[in-house]
Design an enzyme around this catalytic site. Structure first.
Site, PDB file in Angstrom:
ATOM      1  N   SER A 104     -24.807  20.905   8.072  1.00 35.87           N
ATOM      2  CA  SER A 104     -26.410  21.113   7.979  1.00 35.87           C
ATOM      3  C   SER A 104     -26.327  20.918   9.527  1.00 35.87           C
ATOM      4  O   SER A 104     -26.049  19.840  10.335  1.00 35.87           O
ATOM      5  CB  SER A 104     -26.405  20.375   6.825  1.00 35.87           C
ATOM      6  OG  SER A 104     -28.658  19.574   7.912  1.00 35.87           O
ATOM      7  N   TYR A 160     -26.603  10.778   3.290  1.00 31.56           N
ATOM      8  CA  TYR A 160     -26.991  11.861   3.598  1.00 31.56           C
ATOM      9  C   TYR A 160     -25.787  12.930   4.775  1.00 31.56           C
ATOM     10  O   TYR A 160     -24.727  13.501   4.457  1.00 31.56           O
ATOM     11  CB  TYR A 160     -27.283  12.596   2.531  1.00 31.56           C
ATOM     12  CG  TYR A 160     -27.542  14.576   2.993  1.00 31.56           C
ATOM     13  CD1 TYR A 160     -28.211  15.161   4.166  1.00 31.56           C
ATOM     14  CD2 TYR A 160     -26.443  15.196   1.819  1.00 31.56           C
ATOM     15  CE1 TYR A 160     -28.337  16.298   4.446  1.00 31.56           C
ATOM     16  CE2 TYR A 160     -26.739  16.386   2.180  1.00 31.56           C
ATOM     17  CZ  TYR A 160     -27.921  17.233   3.505  1.00 31.56           C
ATOM     18  OH  TYR A 160     -27.035  18.271   3.413  1.00 31.56           O
ATOM     19  N   LYS A 166     -22.233  14.801   5.462  1.00 29.86           N
ATOM     20  CA  LYS A 166     -21.516  16.004   6.551  1.00 29.86           C
ATOM     21  C   LYS A 166     -20.770  15.878   7.748  1.00 29.86           C
ATOM     22  O   LYS A 166     -20.325  16.682   8.006  1.00 29.86           O
ATOM     23  CB  LYS A 166     -23.039  16.267   7.025  1.00 29.86           C
ATOM     24  CG  LYS A 166     -24.345  17.238   5.315  1.00 29.86           C
ATOM     25  CD  LYS A 166     -23.129  18.158   4.937  1.00 29.86           C
ATOM     26  CE  LYS A 166     -23.880  18.454   3.474  1.00 29.86           C
ATOM     27  NZ  LYS A 166     -22.837  19.153   3.080  1.00 29.86           N
TER      28      LYS A 166
HETATM   29  P1  NAD Z   1     -28.257  22.375  -4.842  1.00 27.86           P
HETATM   30  O1  NAD Z   1     -28.229  21.023  -5.133  1.00 27.86           O
HETATM   31  O2  NAD Z   1     -29.293  24.118  -5.217  1.00 27.86           O
HETATM   32  O3  NAD Z   1     -26.485  23.197  -4.959  1.00 27.86           O
HETATM   33  C1  NAD Z   1     -25.743  22.081  -4.680  1.00 27.86           C
HETATM   34  C2  NAD Z   1     -24.828  22.853  -6.575  1.00 27.86           C
HETATM   35  O4  NAD Z   1     -23.382  21.989  -6.300  1.00 27.86           O
HETATM   36  C3  NAD Z   1     -25.984  22.436  -7.659  1.00 27.86           C
HETATM   37  O5  NAD Z   1     -25.341  23.719  -8.363  1.00 27.86           O
HETATM   38  C4  NAD Z   1     -25.129  21.626  -8.534  1.00 27.86           C
HETATM   39  O6  NAD Z   1     -24.648  20.993  -9.821  1.00 27.86           O
HETATM   40  C5  NAD Z   1     -23.870  21.682  -7.746  1.00 27.86           C
HETATM   41  N1  NAD Z   1     -22.335  20.226  -7.784  1.00 27.86           N
HETATM   42  C6  NAD Z   1     -22.881  19.128  -6.583  1.00 27.86           C
HETATM   43  N2  NAD Z   1     -21.856  18.787  -6.890  1.00 27.86           N
HETATM   44  C7  NAD Z   1     -21.520  19.175  -7.777  1.00 27.86           C
HETATM   45  C8  NAD Z   1     -19.310  18.788  -8.043  1.00 27.86           C
HETATM   46  N3  NAD Z   1     -19.540  16.970  -7.028  1.00 27.86           N
HETATM   47  N4  NAD Z   1     -18.585  19.475  -9.033  1.00 27.86           N
HETATM   48  C9  NAD Z   1     -19.267  20.486  -9.223  1.00 27.86           C
HETATM   49  N5  NAD Z   1     -20.332  21.409  -8.890  1.00 27.86           N
HETATM   50  C10 NAD Z   1     -21.810  20.056  -7.840  1.00 27.86           C
HETATM   51  O7  NAD Z   1     -28.368  22.920  -3.057  1.00 27.86           O
HETATM   52  P2  NAD Z   1     -28.669  23.228  -1.715  1.00 27.86           P
HETATM   53  O8  NAD Z   1     -29.449  23.167  -1.541  1.00 27.86           O
HETATM   54  O9  NAD Z   1     -27.890  24.854  -2.881  1.00 27.86           O
HETATM   55  O10 NAD Z   1     -27.622  23.147  -0.963  1.00 27.86           O
HETATM   56  C11 NAD Z   1     -25.933  24.078  -1.073  1.00 27.86           C
HETATM   57  C12 NAD Z   1     -25.177  23.305   0.142  1.00 27.86           C
HETATM   58  O11 NAD Z   1     -25.216  23.149   1.159  1.00 27.86           O
HETATM   59  C13 NAD Z   1     -24.761  21.533   0.360  1.00 27.86           C
HETATM   60  O12 NAD Z   1     -23.782  20.941   0.236  1.00 27.86           O
HETATM   61  C14 NAD Z   1     -25.939  21.420   0.636  1.00 27.86           C
HETATM   62  O13 NAD Z   1     -25.711  19.407   1.380  1.00 27.86           O
HETATM   63  C15 NAD Z   1     -26.042  21.926   2.122  1.00 27.86           C
HETATM   64  N6  NAD Z   1     -27.432  22.446   2.804  1.00 27.86           N
HETATM   65  C16 NAD Z   1     -28.584  22.490   2.240  1.00 27.86           C
HETATM   66  C17 NAD Z   1     -29.903  22.522   3.152  1.00 27.86           C
HETATM   67  C18 NAD Z   1     -31.024  23.366   2.287  1.00 27.86           C
HETATM   68  O14 NAD Z   1     -31.764  22.945   2.861  1.00 27.86           O
HETATM   69  N7  NAD Z   1     -30.927  23.049   0.803  1.00 27.86           N
HETATM   70  C19 NAD Z   1     -29.077  22.707   4.213  1.00 27.86           C
HETATM   71  C20 NAD Z   1     -28.266  22.095   4.495  1.00 27.86           C
HETATM   72  C21 NAD Z   1     -27.085  22.488   4.554  1.00 27.86           C
HETATM   73  C1  WQD Z   2     -39.535  20.551   6.640  1.00 29.85           C
HETATM   74  C2  WQD Z   2     -40.652  20.132   7.386  1.00 29.85           C
HETATM   75  C3  WQD Z   2     -41.482  17.440   6.905  1.00 29.85           C
HETATM   76  C4  WQD Z   2     -42.476  18.101   2.804  1.00 29.85           C
HETATM   77  C5  WQD Z   2     -34.158  18.728   4.752  1.00 29.85           C
HETATM   78  C6  WQD Z   2     -32.702  17.770   5.183  1.00 29.85           C
HETATM   79  C7  WQD Z   2     -32.017  17.560   5.695  1.00 29.85           C
HETATM   80  C8  WQD Z   2     -31.720  19.373   5.389  1.00 29.85           C
HETATM   81  C9  WQD Z   2     -32.958  20.279   4.952  1.00 29.85           C
HETATM   82  C10 WQD Z   2     -29.341  19.390   3.435  1.00 29.85           C
HETATM   83  C11 WQD Z   2     -41.189  18.505   7.977  1.00 29.85           C
HETATM   84  C12 WQD Z   2     -42.552  18.112   6.434  1.00 29.85           C
HETATM   85  C13 WQD Z   2     -42.124  17.966   4.099  1.00 29.85           C
HETATM   86  C14 WQD Z   2     -43.598  18.255   2.517  1.00 29.85           C
HETATM   87  C15 WQD Z   2     -44.380  17.944   5.143  1.00 29.85           C
HETATM   88  N1  WQD Z   2     -31.465  19.164   3.631  1.00 29.85           N
HETATM   89  N2  WQD Z   2     -43.188  18.309   5.212  1.00 29.85           N
HETATM   90  N3  WQD Z   2     -45.259  18.280   3.363  1.00 29.85           N
HETATM   91  O1  WQD Z   2     -36.488  17.500   6.609  1.00 29.85           O
HETATM   92  O2  WQD Z   2     -36.378  19.704   8.051  1.00 29.85           O
HETATM   93  O3  WQD Z   2     -34.715  18.672   6.171  1.00 29.85           O
HETATM   94  O4  WQD Z   2     -33.667  19.001   4.608  1.00 29.85           O
HETATM   95  O5  WQD Z   2     -28.550  19.542   4.530  1.00 29.85           O
HETATM   96  O6  WQD Z   2     -30.678  17.428   5.649  1.00 29.85           O
HETATM   97  O7  WQD Z   2     -32.803  16.392   6.161  1.00 29.85           O
HETATM   98  O8  WQD Z   2     -36.547  20.141   5.662  1.00 29.85           O
HETATM   99  O9  WQD Z   2     -38.064  20.856   3.966  1.00 29.85           O
HETATM  100  O10 WQD Z   2     -37.929  18.388   3.839  1.00 29.85           O
HETATM  101  O11 WQD Z   2     -39.691  19.732   5.943  1.00 29.85           O
HETATM  102  O12 WQD Z   2     -45.617  17.773   5.908  1.00 29.85           O
HETATM  103  O13 WQD Z   2     -44.655  17.872   1.217  1.00 29.85           O
HETATM  104  O14 WQD Z   2     -42.469  20.027   6.623  1.00 29.85           O
HETATM  105  O15 WQD Z   2     -42.340  16.418   7.400  1.00 29.85           O
HETATM  106  O16 WQD Z   2     -41.506  18.551   9.320  1.00 29.85           O
HETATM  107  P1  WQD Z   2     -36.489  18.653   6.459  1.00 29.85           P
HETATM  108  P2  WQD Z   2     -38.359  19.427   4.617  1.00 29.85           P
END
Ligand code: NAD
Ligand code: WQD
Length: 364
Positions: free
Chosen positions: A134, A159, A163
């Site tokens: 991330s 979190y 990562k």
């Molecule tokens: P999500 O929660 O929708 O998907 C994660 C999936 O993993 C879920 O279906 C959950 O049931 C499964 N899971 C969790 N722990 C598990 C385990 N120990 N064994 C088997 N299954 C397990 O999340 P997402 O948004 O799809 O994110 C996927 C990956 O991307 C994560 O590693 C997250 O940290 C990373 N990521 C997400 C974002 C974002 O904004 N969504 C941004 C950056 C990085």
């Molecule tokens: C985006 C912008 C908020 C909600 C997070 C995690 C990051 C990654 C992605 C896993 C920000 C603003 C949000 C609301 C708002 N996840 N906001 N009102 O914070 O960039 O990243 O999700 O890896 O690790 O930190 O994403 O969607 O939470 O926020 O104004 O109700 O929207 O302040 O500027 P963020 P976000």
């Protein structure tokens, strides 16, 4: 033991942990469309088995599925009974806010289960691994756009730490597997010609920026479990009247309109980046590398609201509220490395991503 190129034309198995999740489900569809046989390992802690049937409906085929914690290796003997060509590790808990209250859970899953899963992959000689990292590892970047050489800031949440530690674990794993490969090559050169040297594990660390949107079919998307912490799912729920209003977390930041800036990319673009990363690992066996996955452009919160309203014709009830602790002011990707090496750039606009997010919300 790997399938490798010994079975040309057959679909090669890719183990996708978290494959029933938001990004994983879209990636499973993209993998199948690219000719692979994705295998899902997902304990459904943040998803549902309905997603499986939606995926199967989209690809027109059944998916091998293990509803198991990826760290519970003793329950995965059937998965490892057949060759695994590569793996994509999405499985993790991902809420920054929740991680502050439940650090043990985040370490146990995002590092504990991960470590056991990676050890099993290495034991079974899996040669290609893609890891979900991330942009959170950068914290508040000093230079924008942020490139892969930017220094990592001290994590501001458990979190974010998991990562950074997950990436570091994989650097150590890569070094160890490369050393094993070197010694097996020495052994092979001195033994009979039939013994095959072990291949080091190739690893791609993908740093996602802000994935949003949903598959254009609206069959899969971001499941709304509880109150969304992220902007776009909360925004679409407010637009649908499920929330009174969206609170914009602060408009007195040093940005063009005072609201925070992020790099939003369509989840389908992100899914396709994983296929490109796998192809890159196949071309460069045994390497390890980092790639930022973003559009290369920053958009403010108010930009997102305006673009959503233009894309859908639906007003978003919102007001300006106080800042959210820990928010980064502005972060967006330098996207050239993924383009130059993976041959991947985002193709879908913010407008399209928000229209797709709305279509998904409407069918929920
Ligand atoms: P999500 O929660 O929708 O998907 C994660 C999936 O993993 C879920 O279906 C959950 O049931 C499964 N899971 C969790 N722990 C598990 C385990 N120990 N064994 C088997 N299954 C397990 O999340 P997402 O948004 O799809 O994110 C996927 C990956 O991307 C994560 O590693 C997250 O940290 C990373 N990521 C997400 C974002 C974002 O904004 N969504 C941004 C950056 C990085
Ligand atoms: C985006 C912008 C908020 C909600 C997070 C995690 C990051 C990654 C992605 C896993 C920000 C603003 C949000 C609301 C708002 N996840 N906001 N009102 O914070 O960039 O990243 O999700 O890896 O690790 O930190 O994403 O969607 O939470 O926020 O104004 O109700 O929207 O302040 O500027 P963020 P976000």
């Amino acid at each position: 033991m790997n399938q490798g190129d010994d079975f040309p034309g057959e679909r090669r198995r890719i183990a996708v942990t978290g494959g029933a999740g938001f990004i994983g489900s879209h990636t499973v569809v993209a993998l199948y469309e690219a000719g692979y046989a994705p295998v899902i390992v997902d304990d459904l802690r943040n998803s549902s088995d309905e997603v499986l049937s939606k995926i199967e409906g989209l690809i027109g085929a059944s998916i091998e599925f293990y509803s198991v914690d990826c760290g519970d290796i003793s329950s995965l003997s059937q998965l490892f009974a057949a060759p695994i060509h590569g793996a994509i590790h999405f499985a993790a808990d991902k809420s920054v806010g929740e991680s502050v209250n439940e650090p043990e859970q985040y370490f146990a899953n995002n590092l504990g289960s991960m470590a056991r899963w990676i050890a099993a992959l290495r034991h079974h000689g899996v040669q290609h691994l893609v890891f979900s990292s991330s942009c959170t590892v950068y914290g508040e970047p000093t230079l924008l756009p942020v490139d892969e050489k930017a220094p990592q800031q001290e994590a501001t949440s458990p979190y974010g730490y998991t990562k950074q530690a997950g990436e570091q674990l994989l650097r150590y794993v890569h070094a160890a597997s490369s050393a094993d490969a070197a010694s097996s090559a020495d052994a092979a050169s001195s033994a009979d010609a039939t013994s095959k040297p072990q291949q080091a594990m190739g690893i791609a660390l993908l740093r996602y920026f802000n994935p949003i949107g949903a598959h254009p079919s609206a069959a899969i998307g971001e499941l709304p479990i509880g109150t969304p912490a992220n902007l776009v799912p909360f925004l679409t729920q407010a637009a649908a009247g499920l929330r009174d209003e969206l609170v914009v977390f602060g408009n007195n930041y040093p940005t063009a309109d005072g609201t925070c800036v992020r790099d939003y990319l369509h989840v389908c673009d992100l899914a396709e980046a994983h296929v490109a990363a796998l192809a890159h690992l196949e071309r460069t066996p045994g390497d390890i590398d980092i790639f930022n996955l973003g559009s290369g452009s920053g958009h403010s919160v108010l930009d997102v609201i305006r673009t959503f309203e233009a894309a859908t014709g639906v007003a978003v009830p919102h007001r300006i509220g106080p800042r959210r602790a820990g928010d980064v002011v502005s972060v967006y990707a330098a996207a050239d490395k993924a383009a130059d090496i993976l041959g991947w750039r985002t193709k879908r606009s913010l407008h399209v991503a928000l229209a797709d997010a709305w279509r998904w919300q409407q069918q929920l």
